[in-house]
Design a protein around this motif. Structure first.
Motif, PDB file in Angstrom:
ATOM      1  N   LYS A   1       0.867  -1.249  -0.047  1.00 40.42           N
ATOM      2  CA  LYS A   1      -0.152  -0.083  -0.114  1.00 40.42           C
ATOM      3  C   LYS A   1       0.999   1.357  -0.127  1.00 40.42           C
ATOM      4  O   LYS A   1       1.923   1.169   0.571  1.00 40.42           O
ATOM      5  N   ALA A   2       0.460   2.418  -0.748  1.00 36.78           N
ATOM      6  CA  ALA A   2       1.139   3.642  -0.384  1.00 36.78           C
ATOM      7  C   ALA A   2       0.862   4.071   0.922  1.00 36.78           C
ATOM      8  O   ALA A   2       0.099   3.714   1.762  1.00 36.78           O
ATOM      9  N   THR A   3       1.879   5.021   1.265  1.00 36.52           N
ATOM     10  CA  THR A   3       1.541   5.777   2.430  1.00 36.52           C
ATOM     11  C   THR A   3       0.616   6.702   2.359  1.00 36.52           C
ATOM     12  O   THR A   3       0.365   7.460   1.392  1.00 36.52           O
ATOM     13  N   LEU A   4      -0.255   6.501   3.548  1.00 32.43           N
ATOM     14  CA  LEU A   4      -1.296   7.508   3.760  1.00 32.43           C
ATOM     15  C   LEU A   4      -0.992   9.177   3.643  1.00 32.43           C
ATOM     16  O   LEU A   4      -0.144   9.280   4.568  1.00 32.43           O
ATOM     17  N   GLN A   5      -1.535   9.889   2.730  1.00 33.78           N
ATOM     18  CA  GLN A   5      -1.219  11.201   2.816  1.00 33.78           C
ATOM     19  C   GLN A   5      -2.375  12.011   2.644  1.00 33.78           C
ATOM     20  O   GLN A   5      -3.405  11.694   2.176  1.00 33.78           O
ATOM     21  N   GLU A   6      -2.421  13.366   3.087  1.00 33.56           N
ATOM     22  CA  GLU A   6      -3.403  14.261   2.965  1.00 33.56           C
ATOM     23  C   GLU A   6      -3.238  14.753   1.497  1.00 33.56           C
ATOM     24  O   GLU A   6      -2.423  15.333   1.111  1.00 33.56           O
ATOM     25  N   ARG A   7      -4.348  14.265   0.708  1.00 26.73           N
ATOM     26  CA  ARG A   7      -4.272  14.735  -0.565  1.00 26.73           C
ATOM     27  C   ARG A   7      -5.720  15.173  -0.959  1.00 26.73           C
ATOM     28  O   ARG A   7      -6.984  14.669  -0.249  1.00 26.73           O
ATOM     29  N   LYS A   8      -6.082  15.956  -2.050  1.00 26.33           N
ATOM     30  CA  LYS A   8      -7.457  16.270  -2.559  1.00 26.33           C
ATOM     31  C   LYS A   8      -7.557  15.291  -3.713  1.00 26.33           C
ATOM     32  O   LYS A   8      -6.600  15.133  -4.601  1.00 26.33           O
ATOM     33  N   GLY A   9      -8.769  14.915  -3.870  1.00 30.44           N
ATOM     34  CA  GLY A   9      -8.941  14.373  -5.366  1.00 30.44           C
ATOM     35  C   GLY A   9     -10.535  14.342  -5.812  1.00 30.44           C
ATOM     36  O   GLY A   9     -11.430  15.031  -4.942  1.00 30.44           O
ATOM     37  N   GLU A  10     -10.910  14.262  -6.838  1.00 28.38           N
ATOM     38  CA  GLU A  10     -12.309  14.384  -7.404  1.00 28.38           C
ATOM     39  C   GLU A  10     -13.150  13.266  -7.126  1.00 28.38           C
ATOM     40  O   GLU A  10     -12.718  12.038  -7.305  1.00 28.38           O
ATOM     41  N   VAL A  11     -14.617  13.338  -6.969  1.00 27.78           N
ATOM     42  CA  VAL A  11     -15.352  12.144  -6.658  1.00 27.78           C
ATOM     43  C   VAL A  11     -16.480  12.351  -7.797  1.00 27.78           C
ATOM     44  O   VAL A  11     -17.201  13.372  -7.761  1.00 27.78           O
ATOM     45  N   VAL A  12     -16.484  11.447  -8.737  1.00 31.30           N
ATOM     46  CA  VAL A  12     -17.432  11.549  -9.830  1.00 31.30           C
ATOM     47  C   VAL A  12     -18.482  10.532  -9.742  1.00 31.30           C
ATOM     48  O   VAL A  12     -18.100   9.470  -9.655  1.00 31.30           O
ATOM     49  N   LYS A  13     -19.607  10.960  -9.417  1.00 31.85           N
ATOM     50  CA  LYS A  13     -20.554  10.065  -9.436  1.00 31.85           C
ATOM     51  C   LYS A  13     -21.339   9.806 -10.856  1.00 31.85           C
ATOM     52  O   LYS A  13     -21.681  10.563 -11.459  1.00 31.85           O
TER      53      LYS A  13
END
Ligand SMILES: Cc1cc2nc3c(=O)[nH]c(=O)nc-3n(C[C@H](O)[C@H](O)[C@H](O)COP(=O)(O)OP(=O)(O)OC[C@H]3O[C@@H](n4cnc5c(N)ncnc54)[C@H](O)[C@@H]3O)c2cc1C
Length: 321
Positions: A162-174
């Motif tokens: 697994k990658a290391t958990l990081q604070e990142r922002k992403g897009e949620v597309v329904k």
């Protein structure tokens, strides 16, 4: 969508999704492309955010009651919809019992190539995906390059970190996807008579082969496994011939990746070894010094398992007290 069309990761197994995201993130960075993951649970806000924190730029969220339980046509509808809307160039699908046929069906529908069970993935200078998979019962590694796109691979559990958990922002597309009705119907589900613990997930496995004489002697293994916080496993004949267990380890059984694998009374033929190659440390106990298991064992004890297992248990108990 940029030049490369992106990478799309899907597995109904959450942990496997996170492991695939670990490698997919690195590949996406190499290709300067976008990484998306597919998720089916609308209510899993936290999971969606975690998928982003573990590396996804985007999450395709599909909330449809028909997807609550796996059925091939429904899951295929979603991935096919994503393929035709967003044209990802790489699909990474978890190599689960459901994921493998799903990947094959997607490949057939898209007229694309599909490489199952990739334990390594990379891209060449031209951005082509290269997958490595074990062949010939664990004796060789085949390196496969794609000649067309999209490139579809399946990935087994624990192939990647697994990658290391990081604070990142992403897009949620329904996504609103038209789900194809299933062509088969599940008429009954009943639990398999197996142990509740999954041997594939065990960090320590004490396994036995035909060297074990009676079913009751499994206690010897269980006692040692308990001291080490592990589980008991076995070779195929103990399931198929003797019917003492319901699942076995090996080429045609479970592939395991424990920190410690203790094989007692197991000869170590290729079909068994194919399932334990990824164990960090293999300890073999066998009364035959010529047994092939010693060729791959890190530590070997030539001796009778009926003497060695109890002695090992007592010694470890003392050490761990
Ligand atoms: C297509 C195919 C797929 C297969 N897939 C698998 C698979 O996934 N997994 C699998 O396990 N097998 C598989 N097999 C079966 C495989 O070929 C072997 O037959 C099997 O692994 C042998 O099991 P074993 O080591 O328990 O038994 P054996 O080969 O009989 O070995 C028993 C060992 O125990 C030792 N021993 C006996 N008594 C003692 C004692 N008291 N103390 C210490 N050592 C002792 C002996 O020296 C011997 O080495 C497959 C076969 C085929 C054809």
């Amino acid at each position: 969508m940029n030049e490369h069309g992106g990478i799309c990761v899907f597995s109904e197994a959450y942990d496997l999704t996170l492991e695939m995201l670990g490698r997919a993130r690195q590949l996406a960075d190499k290709l300067h492309t976008e990484l998306a993951a597919v998720q089916f649970e609308e209510n899993a806000q936290e999971k969606t955010q975690d998928v982003i924190r573990y590396g996804a730029d985007k999450v395709y969220l599909v909330d449809n009651p028909a997807l609550g339980v796996f059925q091939g046509e429904g899951y295929l509808s979603v991935l096919h919809d994503i393929a035709t809307r967003y044209h990802p160039e790489i699909f990474m699908i978890g190599s689960t019992r459901n994921g493998k046929p799903l990947a094959a069906r997607l490949a057939a529908r898209l007229d694309a190539g599909c490489v199952p069970d990739c334990i390594r993935l990379d891209v060449d200078g031209g951005g082509r995906l290269m997958g490595e998979r074990i062949t010939y019962g664990g004796n060789a590694v085949a390196k496969v390059a794609f000649k067309s796109k999209p490139q579809i691979v399946t990935v087994p559990a624990r192939a990647f970190e697994k990658a290391t958990l990081q604070e990142r922002k992403g897009e949620v597309v329904k996504l609103d996807v038209k789900i194809e009705p299933p062509k088969v119907e599940v008429v009954e589900r009943k639990p398999l008579e197996t142990s509740s613990e999954r041997v594939e997930e065990a960090e320590v496995i004490v396994s036995c082969g035909r060297g074990l004489e009676k079913k009751d002697d499994v206690t010897l293994l269980k006692e040692l496994a308990d001291v080490l916080g592990g589980q008991v496993g076995c070779s195929r004949p103990l399931v198929e011939d003797r019917k003492w267990f319901s699942e076995w380890i090996g080429l045609s059984g479970h592939k395991v990746k424990p920190k410690l694998y203790i094989a007692s009374g197991v000869s170590g033929v290729i079909q068994h070894v194919a399932g334990i190659r990824d164990a960090k440390i293999i300890v073999a106990i066998n009364k035959d010094p010529e047994a092939p298991i010693f060729e791959i064992a890190d530590y070997g004890v030539v001796g009778n398992l009926y003497e060695v297992l109890p002695a090992l248990k007592e010694a470890l108990k003392k050490q761990l007290q």
